[in-house]
Design a protein around this motif. Sequence first.
Motif, short mmCIF file in Angstrom:
data_model
loop_
_atom_site.label_atom_id
_atom_site.label_comp_id
_atom_site.label_asym_id
_atom_site.label_seq_id
_atom_site.Cartn_x
_atom_site.Cartn_y
_atom_site.Cartn_z
N SER A 95 -3.89 5.76 -1.76
CA SER A 95 -5.10 5.10 -1.28
C SER A 95 -6.34 5.74 -1.88
O SER A 95 -6.55 6.95 -1.77
N TYR A 96 -7.19 4.94 -2.53
CA TYR A 96 -8.43 5.51 -3.06
C TYR A 96 -9.34 5.95 -1.94
O TYR A 96 -10.13 6.87 -2.12
N ALA A 97 -9.24 5.32 -0.75
CA ALA A 97 -10.01 5.79 0.40
C ALA A 97 -9.54 7.18 0.82
O ALA A 97 -10.35 8.05 1.17
N GLY A 98 -8.23 7.41 0.75
CA GLY A 98 -7.69 8.73 1.05
C GLY A 98 -8.14 9.77 0.04
O GLY A 98 -8.47 10.90 0.40
N THR A 119 1.46 3.16 -3.43
CA THR A 119 0.35 3.68 -4.22
C THR A 119 -0.31 4.82 -3.46
O THR A 119 0.12 5.19 -2.37
N ILE A 126 0.81 -1.22 0.00
CA ILE A 126 0.00 0.00 0.00
C ILE A 126 0.85 1.27 0.00
O ILE A 126 0.46 2.29 -0.56
N SER A 127 2.04 1.20 0.56
CA SER A 127 2.89 2.40 0.60
C SER A 127 3.41 2.80 -0.78
O SER A 127 3.93 3.89 -0.94
#
Length: 127
Positions: free
Chosen positions: A58-61, A56, A53-54
């Motif tokens: 985050s689509y949530a972010g 990319t 995840i680090s």
Amino acid sequence: MADAFTGDRIILKDLGFYGYHGLMSEEKALGQRFFVDLECGVDLSQAGYTDTISNTVSYAGIYDVVKEAFDGRRMHLIEAVAQNIVTAIFEAFQEVKWIVVRVRKPEAPIAMVRGEAAIELHRQRKS
């Protein structure tokens, strides 16, 4: 020269919000539904190779930033709403190189039986 809006992207579609953006007094008082479609140009190759995840964005972010930008200030024009979203994403995520954002207004105050009014902005990060 290659098209600047090609390559990897993170896509969020049909994000629904209720807001009070608009010129008409009814829009400001009663509010209405809005939908946002968003594409963010990000190099996703390292995330694909590493599954980390680090590597990319985050689509949530991204969603959280879009929501805050949408709700943060009442605007007259959906063009300004969209630009506010673009500015906030560029500020929050240095990895985003370009953005295509569409703001749709299905209950626009025009005499249409079906459809929606919408705008779309294409923006590149300034060097």
